[in-house]
Design an enzyme around this catalytic site. Structure first.
Site, PDB file in Angstrom:
ATOM      1  N   CYS A  19      18.896  65.877  62.044  1.00 41.88           N
ATOM      2  CA  CYS A  19      19.147  66.092  60.609  1.00 41.88           C
ATOM      3  C   CYS A  19      17.851  66.065  59.827  1.00 41.88           C
ATOM      4  O   CYS A  19      17.805  66.521  58.696  1.00 41.88           O
ATOM      5  CB  CYS A  19      20.106  65.044  60.076  1.00 41.88           C
ATOM      6  SG  CYS A  19      19.398  63.404  60.096  1.00 41.88           S
ATOM      7  N   GLU A  33      22.325  75.593  57.256  1.00 43.81           N
ATOM      8  CA  GLU A  33      21.747  74.727  58.288  1.00 43.81           C
ATOM      9  C   GLU A  33      22.062  75.371  59.638  1.00 43.81           C
ATOM     10  O   GLU A  33      23.232  75.552  59.981  1.00 43.81           O
ATOM     11  CB  GLU A  33      22.377  73.331  58.223  1.00 43.81           C
ATOM     12  CG  GLU A  33      21.815  72.391  59.274  1.00 43.81           C
ATOM     13  CD  GLU A  33      22.497  71.034  59.303  1.00 43.81           C
ATOM     14  OE1 GLU A  33      23.740  70.979  59.231  1.00 43.81           O
ATOM     15  OE2 GLU A  33      21.780  70.026  59.423  1.00 43.81           O
ATOM     16  N   PHE A  92      27.200  64.116  67.000  1.00 40.59           N
ATOM     17  CA  PHE A  92      26.768  64.212  68.402  1.00 40.59           C
ATOM     18  C   PHE A  92      25.265  64.027  68.576  1.00 40.59           C
ATOM     19  O   PHE A  92      24.805  63.668  69.647  1.00 40.59           O
ATOM     20  CB  PHE A  92      27.175  65.577  68.993  1.00 40.59           C
ATOM     21  CG  PHE A  92      26.220  66.696  68.659  1.00 40.59           C
ATOM     22  CD1 PHE A  92      25.077  66.902  69.428  1.00 40.59           C
ATOM     23  CD2 PHE A  92      26.424  67.524  67.566  1.00 40.59           C
ATOM     24  CE1 PHE A  92      24.174  67.922  69.115  1.00 40.59           C
ATOM     25  CE2 PHE A  92      25.539  68.540  67.247  1.00 40.59           C
ATOM     26  CZ  PHE A  92      24.406  68.736  68.016  1.00 40.59           C
ATOM     27  N   GLU A 145      32.994  63.487  69.999  1.00 44.04           N
ATOM     28  CA  GLU A 145      33.677  63.760  71.274  1.00 44.04           C
ATOM     29  C   GLU A 145      32.779  64.529  72.235  1.00 44.04           C
ATOM     30  O   GLU A 145      33.123  64.703  73.404  1.00 44.04           O
ATOM     31  CB  GLU A 145      35.004  64.496  71.026  1.00 44.04           C
ATOM     32  CG  GLU A 145      34.913  65.810  70.255  1.00 44.04           C
ATOM     33  CD  GLU A 145      34.937  65.644  68.732  1.00 44.04           C
ATOM     34  OE1 GLU A 145      34.208  64.777  68.213  1.00 44.04           O
ATOM     35  OE2 GLU A 145      35.649  66.405  68.061  1.00 44.04           O
ATOM     36  N   ARG A 146      31.582  64.976  71.768  1.00 43.66           N
ATOM     37  CA  ARG A 146      30.682  65.715  72.673  1.00 43.66           C
ATOM     38  C   ARG A 146      29.924  64.790  73.625  1.00 43.66           C
ATOM     39  O   ARG A 146      29.617  65.156  74.743  1.00 43.66           O
ATOM     40  CB  ARG A 146      29.643  66.495  71.875  1.00 43.66           C
ATOM     41  CG  ARG A 146      30.170  67.209  70.690  1.00 43.66           C
ATOM     42  CD  ARG A 146      29.954  68.696  70.757  1.00 43.66           C
ATOM     43  NE  ARG A 146      30.588  69.335  69.625  1.00 43.66           N
ATOM     44  CZ  ARG A 146      31.900  69.553  69.523  1.00 43.66           C
ATOM     45  NH1 ARG A 146      32.711  69.244  70.503  1.00 43.66           N
ATOM     46  NH2 ARG A 146      32.406  70.115  68.441  1.00 43.66           N
ATOM     47  N   SER A 149      28.271  66.914  59.532  1.00 40.80           N
ATOM     48  CA  SER A 149      27.978  68.116  58.755  1.00 40.80           C
ATOM     49  C   SER A 149      28.521  67.973  57.320  1.00 40.80           C
ATOM     50  O   SER A 149      29.432  67.178  57.063  1.00 40.80           O
ATOM     51  CB  SER A 149      28.610  69.327  59.439  1.00 40.80           C
ATOM     52  OG  SER A 149      30.000  69.116  59.568  1.00 40.80           O
ATOM     53  N   LYS A 160      34.254  55.744  65.744  1.00 37.50           N
ATOM     54  CA  LYS A 160      34.828  57.012  66.226  1.00 37.50           C
ATOM     55  C   LYS A 160      33.627  57.911  66.478  1.00 37.50           C
ATOM     56  O   LYS A 160      33.140  58.593  65.589  1.00 37.50           O
ATOM     57  CB  LYS A 160      35.756  57.604  65.156  1.00 37.50           C
ATOM     58  CG  LYS A 160      36.859  58.507  65.688  1.00 37.50           C
ATOM     59  CD  LYS A 160      36.358  59.654  66.550  1.00 37.50           C
ATOM     60  CE  LYS A 160      35.784  60.790  65.752  1.00 37.50           C
ATOM     61  NZ  LYS A 160      35.083  61.803  66.610  1.00 37.50           N
TER      62      LYS A 160
HETATM   63  P1  NAD Z   1      30.423  67.231  62.688  1.00 36.88           P
HETATM   64  O1  NAD Z   1      30.584  67.174  61.210  1.00 36.88           O
HETATM   65  O2  NAD Z   1      31.005  68.385  63.419  1.00 36.88           O
HETATM   66  O3  NAD Z   1      31.086  65.920  63.362  1.00 36.88           O
HETATM   67  C1  NAD Z   1      30.772  64.631  62.917  1.00 36.88           C
HETATM   68  C2  NAD Z   1      31.959  63.710  63.184  1.00 36.88           C
HETATM   69  O4  NAD Z   1      33.087  64.165  62.436  1.00 36.88           O
HETATM   70  C3  NAD Z   1      32.393  63.686  64.646  1.00 36.88           C
HETATM   71  O5  NAD Z   1      32.733  62.367  64.990  1.00 36.88           O
HETATM   72  C4  NAD Z   1      33.598  64.606  64.663  1.00 36.88           C
HETATM   73  O6  NAD Z   1      34.532  64.257  65.658  1.00 36.88           O
HETATM   74  C5  NAD Z   1      34.197  64.417  63.287  1.00 36.88           C
HETATM   75  N1  NAD Z   1      34.891  65.611  62.796  1.00 36.88           N
HETATM   76  C6  NAD Z   1      34.603  66.902  63.100  1.00 36.88           C
HETATM   77  N2  NAD Z   1      35.445  67.737  62.449  1.00 36.88           N
HETATM   78  C7  NAD Z   1      36.274  66.959  61.710  1.00 36.88           C
HETATM   79  C8  NAD Z   1      37.350  67.234  60.814  1.00 36.88           C
HETATM   80  N3  NAD Z   1      37.740  68.480  60.545  1.00 36.88           N
HETATM   81  N4  NAD Z   1      37.963  66.192  60.228  1.00 36.88           N
HETATM   82  C9  NAD Z   1      37.589  64.934  60.482  1.00 36.88           C
HETATM   83  N5  NAD Z   1      36.568  64.605  61.327  1.00 36.88           N
HETATM   84  C10 NAD Z   1      35.911  65.601  61.927  1.00 36.88           C
HETATM   85  O7  NAD Z   1      28.855  67.069  62.982  1.00 36.88           O
HETATM   86  P2  NAD Z   1      28.109  67.193  64.390  1.00 36.88           P
HETATM   87  O8  NAD Z   1      28.068  68.625  64.790  1.00 36.88           O
HETATM   88  O9  NAD Z   1      28.622  66.194  65.348  1.00 36.88           O
HETATM   89  O10 NAD Z   1      26.635  66.714  63.971  1.00 36.88           O
HETATM   90  C11 NAD Z   1      25.663  67.556  63.428  1.00 36.88           C
HETATM   91  C12 NAD Z   1      25.629  67.453  61.918  1.00 36.88           C
HETATM   92  O11 NAD Z   1      25.362  66.116  61.514  1.00 36.88           O
HETATM   93  C13 NAD Z   1      24.513  68.277  61.297  1.00 36.88           C
HETATM   94  O12 NAD Z   1      25.011  68.899  60.150  1.00 36.88           O
HETATM   95  C14 NAD Z   1      23.457  67.256  60.945  1.00 36.88           C
HETATM   96  O13 NAD Z   1      22.575  67.621  59.909  1.00 36.88           O
HETATM   97  C15 NAD Z   1      24.310  66.102  60.544  1.00 36.88           C
HETATM   98  N6  NAD Z   1      23.581  64.851  60.593  1.00 36.88           N
HETATM   99  C16 NAD Z   1      23.244  64.268  59.401  1.00 36.88           C
HETATM  100  C17 NAD Z   1      22.539  63.090  59.390  1.00 36.88           C
HETATM  101  C18 NAD Z   1      22.174  62.432  58.088  1.00 36.88           C
HETATM  102  O14 NAD Z   1      21.798  61.270  58.100  1.00 36.88           O
HETATM  103  N7  NAD Z   1      22.277  63.119  56.973  1.00 36.88           N
HETATM  104  C19 NAD Z   1      22.163  62.488  60.603  1.00 36.88           C
HETATM  105  C20 NAD Z   1      22.536  63.113  61.803  1.00 36.88           C
HETATM  106  C21 NAD Z   1      23.254  64.297  61.781  1.00 36.88           C
END
Ligand code: NAD
Length: 498
Positions: A281, A383, A149, A176-177, A226, A173
């Site tokens: 991130c 985090e 998101f 969804e937020r 994450s 994909k």
């Molecule tokens: P998230 O892991 O909750 O979601 C990321 C994606 O995964 C979304 O599209 C979500 O719909 C999907 N998803 C969520 N739960 C799932 C599941 N159980 N099974 C399959 N798919 C699932 O992350 P977020 O809250 O959207 O984003 C924040 C996180 O992203 C933070 O941890 C941040 O550090 C990380 N991030 C990392 C980088 C990097 O380059 N390392 C860059 C940006 C964000």
């Protein structure tokens, strides 16, 4: 209530699963739209559409594909203000920050327009008598991007720019937020001339992701989000025989040496710790001053600057940062603040209970600062992904370096110093993927690669830069023997270079 869609085959497609997720305006706390959550069948249909469209796109020469991408960059630039507003309205970041989100994504699309050069293979003449060898970079087919998101424009563009330039079809994909900007980008890709079915958006949650992970037509999966989900997607995609690069969470440290300009260091910590409400991130979430005097002076400067910060609605001028993304995120971060205080850290600024005029139900949290934090505390280990900065005091440089390297995450790290030797030693030895020297958020530009180490990245190639083209292509090597080099008679000897 606005109902969003998927985007498949060059058109908006209504969801048929009957499942939806609410999209909030984080500044008001109100639901502003609902997004459909795709079923496995809807995902399979999108993948089939992409697979059908991909060969023609791959057959187009790379320079023509690059021209389409440059037209897309132009269209995005023309609609920048509207896109930035849309992004802010669902994410909550300030307008200037939303423009930055889009701009950093566009830079990777611009870089990807160098595809004719980046896709060039190698050639060796006379590798043997009458023998030439050359290599080709060919697209994988259909590839998928699963994105977080916090950068709803930048990360979809980091993934799709190189993938499309290399001749793949793409299924995004998004989170969804905040799915509206990705849908708008899909329209703009079509307008720029990307053929129908080559760029598709499937909205959804775990069900849609799982369907992508097992679909045999999906050849590669790029994920950002994450760490627990990154690990899950990496393992599941690899088990299904797909290429995967999965980037996870972070806990980025900034070491402040006694010789640093402490005003510069404090400004850098404030901007990188609290910018975008800490939902980056590459946000710095741990300050590591070296020596008691450095720590006392740095903390005093941070406290002074925190008092001047303005938290408010994303579109208001002069606001430093906006709300966090959801009520659940706010509650989670508040839980960490409580845990930090209970664990014995010194809470110098408490962002809980912040009220913003006229926006009583927004997801507000003010800047929060903890001093005297120790590595065993949850506010250090986890985090938090909110506007919470913790100070871990180090006695000397070696202790500071060890702290950064021993952390299970390895996304970004910074050192503030005037000492070239210390900076060079730090950059060489620290066990982290991206390093800033007097730069608090060292996000490399498009022509370098981006990727964290340890729990921040799973897979062996980074995002953007030359790695992206390696990830989105497979290499074929062709050995040719011209008739003049062929001796008569069968040979039963293993061919070798000499
Ligand atoms: P998230 O892991 O909750 O979601 C990321 C994606 O995964 C979304 O599209 C979500 O719909 C999907 N998803 C969520 N739960 C799932 C599941 N159980 N099974 C399959 N798919 C699932 O992350 P977020 O809250 O959207 O984003 C924040 C996180 O992203 C933070 O941890 C941040 O550090 C990380 N991030 C990392 C980088 C990097 O380059 N390392 C860059 C940006 C964000």
């Amino acid at each position: 209530m606005r109902e969003l869609s998927h985007y498949v085959g060059g058109h908006h497609v209504q969801g048929t699963s009957g499942r939806f997720s609410d999209v909030f305006d984080p500044c008001t706390g109100r639901v502003q739209a609902r997004v459909p959550l795709a079923s496995g069948t809807e995902v399979a249909d999108a993948v089939a559409t992409a697979a059908k469209a991909q060969p023609e796109w791959a057959a187009m020469n790379p320079q023509r594909r690059a021209r389409v991408l440059l037209r897309f960059v132009d269209l995005v630039n023309r609609t920048m203000d509207d896109l930035a507003r849309l992004l802010s309205s669902e994410h909550g970041k300030t307008l200037a920050d939303s423009r930055g989100d889009i701009q950093r994504g566009l830079e990777v699309v611009e870089f990807s327009a160098a595809a004719p050069h980046l896709l060039k293979g190698e050639f060796s003449s006379e590798a043997g008598p009458g023998v030439d060898i050359h290599s080709l970079r060919q697209p994988l087919g259909v590839v998928a991007g699963i994105t977080p998101f916090n950068f709803p424009a930048m990360i979809p563009l980091w993934k799709s720019g190189p993938a499309l330039a290399a001749g793949n079809a793409f299924i995004l994909k998004p989170s969804e937020r905040d799915p509206s900007v990705p849908l708008r980008l899909a329209e703009l890709y079509s307008e720029a001339g990307v053929p129908d079915g080559v760029f598709n958006v499937v909205n959804g949650d775990k069900e849609a992701v799982d369907a992508l992970l097992v679909d045999p037509a999906v050849k590669a999966v790029g994920f950002v989000g994450s760490t627990p989900i990154a690990e899950y997607i990496y393992a599941t995609a690899a088990a299904a025989g797909k290429r995967a690069q999965c980037f996870g969470g972070a806990k980025n440290h900034m070491v402040v040496m006694p010789d640093a300009d402490l005003d510069q260091a404090a400004d850098a910590l404030i901007g990188s710790g609290y910018g975008s409400a800490g939902e980056r991130c590459m946000a710095v979430s741990v300050a590591v001053p070296v020596g008691q005097e450095t720590a006392d002076q740095l903390v005093a400067r941070l406290q002074e600057r925190i008092k001047a910060l303005k938290v408010g609605p994303s579109l208001d001028p002069g606001v430093d940062f906006g709300p966090v993304v959801t009520a659940a995120a706010k509650q989670r971060i508040e839980g960490y603040i409580e845990a930090g205080a209970e664990a014995g850290a010194t809470l110098l600024a408490d962002g809980r209970g912040l009220a913003v005029d006229g926006h009583a139900d927004g997801f507000w949290l003010g800047p929060t600062l903890f001093d005297h934090v120790t590595p065993d505390m949850a506010i250090y280990r986890d985090e938090i992904f909110g506007p919470v900065l913790v100070v871990v005091r180090a006695a000397d440089y070696d202790e500071a370096l060890r702290l950064c390297s021993d952390n299970p995450f390895g996304n970004g790290v910074a050192i503030f110093t005037r000492d070239g030797d210390a900076a060079r030693d730090f950059a060489t030895r620290v066990d982290v993927g991206m390093v800033g020297i007097n730069v608090p958020i060292p996000v490399p530009l498009a022509y370098y690669t981006f990727g964290g180490w340890k729990a921040s990245g799973f897979g062996d190639l980074n995002q953007h830069g030359a790695d992206a083209f390696r990830f989105y292509t497979k290499t074929k090597t062709v050995t040719t023997r011209w008739p003049s080099g062929i001796r008569h008679g069968a040979s039963f000897v293993m061919p070798e270079g000499s």
